[in-house]
Design a protein around this motif. Structure first.
Motif, PDB file in Angstrom:
ATOM      1  N   LEU A  57       0.839  -1.250  -0.050  1.00  0.00           N
ATOM      2  CA  LEU A  57      -0.208  -0.042   0.038  1.00  0.00           C
ATOM      3  C   LEU A  57       0.877   1.194   0.075  1.00  0.00           C
ATOM      4  CD1 LEU A  57      -3.023  -0.306   2.624  1.00  0.00           C
ATOM      5  CD2 LEU A  57      -3.149   0.018  -0.049  1.00  0.00           C
ATOM      6  N   TRP A  58       1.987   1.222   0.699  1.00  0.00           N
ATOM      7  CA  TRP A  58       2.897   2.204   1.077  1.00  0.00           C
ATOM      8  C   TRP A  58       3.849   2.492  -0.310  1.00  0.00           C
ATOM      9  CZ3 TRP A  58       1.703   5.517   4.719  1.00  0.00           C
ATOM     10  CH2 TRP A  58       1.245   5.028   6.266  1.00  0.00           C
ATOM     11  N   GLU A  59       3.835   1.287  -1.035  1.00  0.00           N
ATOM     12  CA  GLU A  59       4.613   1.421  -2.228  1.00  0.00           C
ATOM     13  C   GLU A  59       3.871   2.092  -3.109  1.00  0.00           C
ATOM     14  OE1 GLU A  59       5.688  -2.401  -3.801  1.00  0.00           O
ATOM     15  OE2 GLU A  59       6.324  -1.452  -5.642  1.00  0.00           O
ATOM     16  N   HIS A  60       2.695   1.809  -3.247  1.00  0.00           N
ATOM     17  CA  HIS A  60       1.719   2.401  -4.090  1.00  0.00           C
ATOM     18  C   HIS A  60       1.559   4.138  -3.985  1.00  0.00           C
ATOM     19  CE1 HIS A  60      -1.617   2.232  -7.353  1.00  0.00           C
ATOM     20  NE2 HIS A  60      -1.981   3.083  -6.437  1.00  0.00           N
ATOM     21  N   LEU A  61       1.650   4.208  -2.616  1.00  0.00           N
ATOM     22  CA  LEU A  61       1.598   5.428  -2.120  1.00  0.00           C
ATOM     23  C   LEU A  61       2.741   6.529  -2.763  1.00  0.00           C
ATOM     24  CD1 LEU A  61       0.069   7.820  -0.640  1.00  0.00           C
ATOM     25  CD2 LEU A  61       0.816   7.040   1.342  1.00  0.00           C
ATOM     26  N   CYS A  62       3.904   5.909  -2.725  1.00  0.00           N
ATOM     27  CA  CYS A  62       5.252   6.285  -2.754  1.00  0.00           C
ATOM     28  C   CYS A  62       5.415   6.896  -4.383  1.00  0.00           C
ATOM     29  CB  CYS A  62       6.149   5.463  -2.381  1.00  0.00           C
ATOM     30  SG  CYS A  62       6.753   5.331  -0.731  1.00  0.00           S
ATOM     31  N   PHE A  63       4.787   6.278  -4.988  1.00  0.00           N
ATOM     32  CA  PHE A  63       5.156   6.237  -6.437  1.00  0.00           C
ATOM     33  C   PHE A  63       3.922   6.727  -7.263  1.00  0.00           C
ATOM     34  CE2 PHE A  63       9.383   5.620  -5.562  1.00  0.00           C
ATOM     35  CZ  PHE A  63       9.707   4.465  -5.059  1.00  0.00           C
ATOM     36  N   ARG A  64       2.841   6.847  -6.803  1.00  0.00           N
ATOM     37  CA  ARG A  64       1.488   7.323  -7.316  1.00  0.00           C
ATOM     38  C   ARG A  64       1.779   8.325  -8.342  1.00  0.00           C
ATOM     39  NH1 ARG A  64      -3.254   8.576  -3.513  1.00  0.00           N
ATOM     40  NH2 ARG A  64      -2.446   6.375  -2.464  1.00  0.00           N
ATOM     41  N   HIS A  65       2.503   9.349  -7.613  1.00  0.00           N
ATOM     42  CA  HIS A  65       2.556  10.576  -8.397  1.00  0.00           C
ATOM     43  C   HIS A  65       3.742  10.889  -9.511  1.00  0.00           C
ATOM     44  CE1 HIS A  65       4.721  10.661  -4.999  1.00  0.00           C
ATOM     45  NE2 HIS A  65       5.491  11.765  -5.385  1.00  0.00           N
ATOM     46  N   VAL A  66       4.400   9.380  -9.749  1.00  0.00           N
ATOM     47  CA  VAL A  66       5.597   9.475 -10.579  1.00  0.00           C
ATOM     48  C   VAL A  66       5.114   9.052 -11.909  1.00  0.00           C
ATOM     49  CG1 VAL A  66       7.525   7.820 -11.031  1.00  0.00           C
ATOM     50  CG2 VAL A  66       7.159   8.878  -8.641  1.00  0.00           C
ATOM     51  N   SER A  67       5.871   9.936 -12.964  1.00  0.00           N
ATOM     52  CA  SER A  67       5.263   9.633 -14.295  1.00  0.00           C
ATOM     53  C   SER A  67       5.787   8.063 -14.643  1.00  0.00           C
ATOM     54  CB  SER A  67       5.856  10.646 -15.368  1.00  0.00           C
ATOM     55  OG  SER A  67       7.451  10.771 -15.069  1.00  0.00           O
ATOM     56  N   SER A  68       6.942   7.766 -14.271  1.00  0.00           N
ATOM     57  CA  SER A  68       7.414   6.319 -14.849  1.00  0.00           C
ATOM     58  C   SER A  68       7.769   5.634 -13.635  1.00  0.00           C
ATOM     59  CB  SER A  68       8.315   6.308 -15.760  1.00  0.00           C
ATOM     60  OG  SER A  68       9.360   7.060 -15.765  1.00  0.00           O
ATOM     61  N   PRO A  69       7.132   4.669 -12.979  1.00  0.00           N
ATOM     62  CA  PRO A  69       7.502   4.064 -11.516  1.00  0.00           C
ATOM     63  C   PRO A  69       8.796   3.462 -11.761  1.00  0.00           C
ATOM     64  CG  PRO A  69       5.330   3.207 -12.430  1.00  0.00           C
ATOM     65  CD  PRO A  69       5.730   4.138 -13.434  1.00  0.00           C
ATOM     66  N   PRO A  70       9.654   3.482 -10.748  1.00  0.00           N
ATOM     67  CA  PRO A  70      10.933   2.678 -10.577  1.00  0.00           C
ATOM     68  C   PRO A  70      10.645   1.103 -10.975  1.00  0.00           C
ATOM     69  CG  PRO A  70      10.421   3.280  -8.499  1.00  0.00           C
ATOM     70  CD  PRO A  70       9.325   3.799  -9.373  1.00  0.00           C
ATOM     71  N   PRO A  71      11.871   0.725 -11.496  1.00  0.00           N
ATOM     72  CA  PRO A  71      11.799  -0.703 -11.873  1.00  0.00           C
ATOM     73  C   PRO A  71      11.705  -1.707 -10.790  1.00  0.00           C
ATOM     74  CG  PRO A  71      14.000   0.015 -12.284  1.00  0.00           C
ATOM     75  CD  PRO A  71      13.071   1.017 -11.961  1.00  0.00           C
ATOM     76  N   SER A  72      11.019  -2.866 -10.950  1.00  0.00           N
ATOM     77  CA  SER A  72      10.683  -3.796  -9.931  1.00  0.00           C
ATOM     78  C   SER A  72      11.962  -4.135  -9.016  1.00  0.00           C
ATOM     79  CB  SER A  72       9.963  -4.805 -10.275  1.00  0.00           C
ATOM     80  OG  SER A  72      10.675  -5.614 -11.360  1.00  0.00           O
ATOM     81  N   SER A  73      13.161  -4.053  -9.736  1.00  0.00           N
ATOM     82  CA  SER A  73      14.406  -4.419  -8.893  1.00  0.00           C
ATOM     83  C   SER A  73      14.642  -3.435  -7.850  1.00  0.00           C
ATOM     84  CB  SER A  73      15.679  -4.382  -9.906  1.00  0.00           C
ATOM     85  OG  SER A  73      15.516  -3.063 -10.725  1.00  0.00           O
ATOM     86  N   VAL A  74      13.856  -2.244  -7.734  1.00  0.00           N
ATOM     87  CA  VAL A  74      14.245  -1.367  -6.756  1.00  0.00           C
ATOM     88  C   VAL A  74      13.657  -2.112  -5.392  1.00  0.00           C
ATOM     89  CG1 VAL A  74      13.220   0.889  -5.796  1.00  0.00           C
ATOM     90  CG2 VAL A  74      14.452   0.659  -8.092  1.00  0.00           C
ATOM     91  N   ARG A  75      12.590  -2.770  -5.560  1.00  0.00           N
ATOM     92  CA  ARG A  75      11.674  -3.118  -4.474  1.00  0.00           C
ATOM     93  C   ARG A  75      12.470  -4.010  -3.393  1.00  0.00           C
ATOM     94  NH1 ARG A  75       7.535  -6.211  -6.704  1.00  0.00           N
ATOM     95  NH2 ARG A  75       6.700  -4.355  -7.384  1.00  0.00           N
ATOM     96  N   PRO A  76      13.199  -5.045  -3.503  1.00  0.00           N
ATOM     97  CA  PRO A  76      14.018  -5.542  -2.545  1.00  0.00           C
ATOM     98  C   PRO A  76      15.087  -4.749  -1.713  1.00  0.00           C
ATOM     99  CG  PRO A  76      14.696  -6.557  -4.745  1.00  0.00           C
ATOM    100  CD  PRO A  76      13.481  -5.600  -5.047  1.00  0.00           C
ATOM    101  N   VAL A  77      15.577  -3.786  -2.762  1.00  0.00           N
ATOM    102  CA  VAL A  77      16.384  -2.722  -2.017  1.00  0.00           C
ATOM    103  C   VAL A  77      15.689  -1.889  -0.874  1.00  0.00           C
ATOM    104  CG1 VAL A  77      18.075  -0.937  -2.427  1.00  0.00           C
ATOM    105  CG2 VAL A  77      17.972  -2.772  -3.958  1.00  0.00           C
ATOM    106  N   VAL A  78      14.462  -1.422  -1.397  1.00  0.00           N
ATOM    107  CA  VAL A  78      13.816  -0.563  -0.337  1.00  0.00           C
ATOM    108  C   VAL A  78      13.513  -1.474   0.847  1.00  0.00           C
ATOM    109  CG1 VAL A  78      11.590   0.769  -0.186  1.00  0.00           C
ATOM    110  CG2 VAL A  78      12.935   0.982  -2.327  1.00  0.00           C
ATOM    111  N   VAL A  79      12.973  -2.628   0.454  1.00  0.00           N
ATOM    112  CA  VAL A  79      12.504  -3.308   1.520  1.00  0.00           C
ATOM    113  C   VAL A  79      13.893  -3.840   2.585  1.00  0.00           C
ATOM    114  CG1 VAL A  79      11.859  -5.774   2.287  1.00  0.00           C
ATOM    115  CG2 VAL A  79      10.761  -4.528   0.493  1.00  0.00           C
ATOM    116  N   ALA A  80      14.790  -3.928   2.125  1.00  0.00           N
ATOM    117  CA  ALA A  80      16.279  -4.212   2.938  1.00  0.00           C
ATOM    118  C   ALA A  80      16.257  -3.072   3.791  1.00  0.00           C
ATOM    119  CB  ALA A  80      17.301  -4.700   1.940  1.00  0.00           C
TER     120      ALA A  80
END
Lengths: 148, 184
Positions: A57-80
């Motif tokens: 939910l928060w991931e969606h919130l972080c990038f909702r207003h972004v023109s092109s969302p970051p690649p999914s490879s970012v996710r494990p980094v953010v989680v870590a």
């Protein structure tokens, strides 16, 4: 619709739509709330609290207003580094609230996304190495509003 | 754009279907619109498999969970959406249609009682009407945005199942969220 009022009240007594019985719809609605409203949602009841703990939910919130969302490879980094909720709290929310007064609809480009992710890394390492945002040498002031 | 009927019906150029609501009202709807309700589409396709002659005839599809007032709104919204069988518009026409739709959506929401939103969402969910669900979910989110905890509980009829100290803890944790919340 007005003449339906009596019938509608009858209907209400019979089978009211219980949002908490339709979690998939509830999640869709929560996904569309802004940060503060998500915080309020967490205080409504235990089910809502559990749902708002979902980092997606928060991931969606972080990038909702972004023109092109970051690649999914970012996710494990953010989680870590602490998860999307923390990313929102530390790096996204301060900037958004500062920009709230602007007239144009807020759209972030890749640069703003990169910057907030970089600051998030800084936040992580400062916490790890001790001191954190409160220490005098912290770079986290970059998230704060600037009085020009 | 496909004209599939071997025996074109003289009455209408596009096939129509009849939907029957919980309060026994009948709605005649163009097939293109009705197919946006995936539940109806599924029912129709099941019927088609079992009886080829049924296609185009007066098959009445029962919708026992949907009230006529709600269905009327959903059909009306469905008609405003881009139709899958429509001729491709040029860019200008598309923009005009988009603006019209936006205007329609704003008008629709203005006249809607908040309680009706829940009925619409419930029906759109039952009918598996994706575009409708998307639209009304957004409307609902916009409605509860910035509202207080008490308002949200009352609106959805949700019981507070927190112990007082638990609720206090969460309110403290999310204290930042409570700045600028609408009072009831």
């Amino acid at each position: 619709m007005r003449q339906m009022k009596v019938e509608e009240k009858e209907k209400e007594k019979k089978a009211k739509f219980q949002m908490n019985d339709h979690i998939d719809i509830l999640i869709e609605v929560l996904k569309r709330l802004d940060g503060p409203s998500l915080g309020v949602a967490a205080c409504v009841c235990r089910l809502w609290c559990t749902l708002t703990r979902s980092d997606s939910l928060w991931e969606h919130l972080c990038f909702r207003h972004v023109s092109s969302p970051p690649p999914s490879s970012v996710r494990p980094v953010v989680v870590a580094l602490g998860g999307y909720k923390r990313l929102y709290m530390v790096c996204v929310r301060p900037v958004l609230s500062r920009l709230r007064n602007s007239d144009s609809e807020l759209v972030w480009t890749r640069d703003e996304v990169q910057l907030s992710l970089s600051l998030f890394c800084v936040d992580y390492y400062e916490r790890r190495l001790g001191g954190g945002a409160t220490s005098a040498s912290s770079l986290m002031f970059l998230c704060n509003p600037v009085n020009v | 754009m496909s004209n599939t009927s071997e025996n074109p019906k003289p009455s209408s150029s596009s096939a129509k279907m009849t939907l029957k609501t919980s309060d026994n009202e009948l709605f005649e709807v163009e097939e293109a619109v009705a197919m946006k309700f995936c539940t109806v589409k599924q029912y129709f396709e099941d019927e088609k498999d079992s009886d080829v002659a049924a296609r185009g005839s007066t098959t009445v599809i029962p919708l026992p969970n949907v009230h006529s007032a709600v269905l009327a709104t959903l059909i009306s919204y469905g008609k405003k959406l881009p139709q899958s069988n429509a001729v491709a518009d040029n860019h200008e026409e598309e923009e005009t249609k988009k603006k019209e739709r936006k205007k329609y959506e704003q008008g629709l929401l203005k006249n809607l009682m908040p309680g009706e939103l829940l009925d619409l969402i419930s029906a759109a969910n039952y009918l598996d009407f994706k575009e409708g669900l998307e639209f009304f979910n957004q409307a609902l989110a916009d409605h509860i945005q910035n509202k207080s905890v008490e308002y949200v509980r009352k609106f959805f009829g949700i019981k507070n199942d927190y112990e007082p100290h638990e609720e206090e803890k969460y309110r403290e944790e999310y204290a930042w969220a409570f700045e600028g919340v609408d009072e009831d």
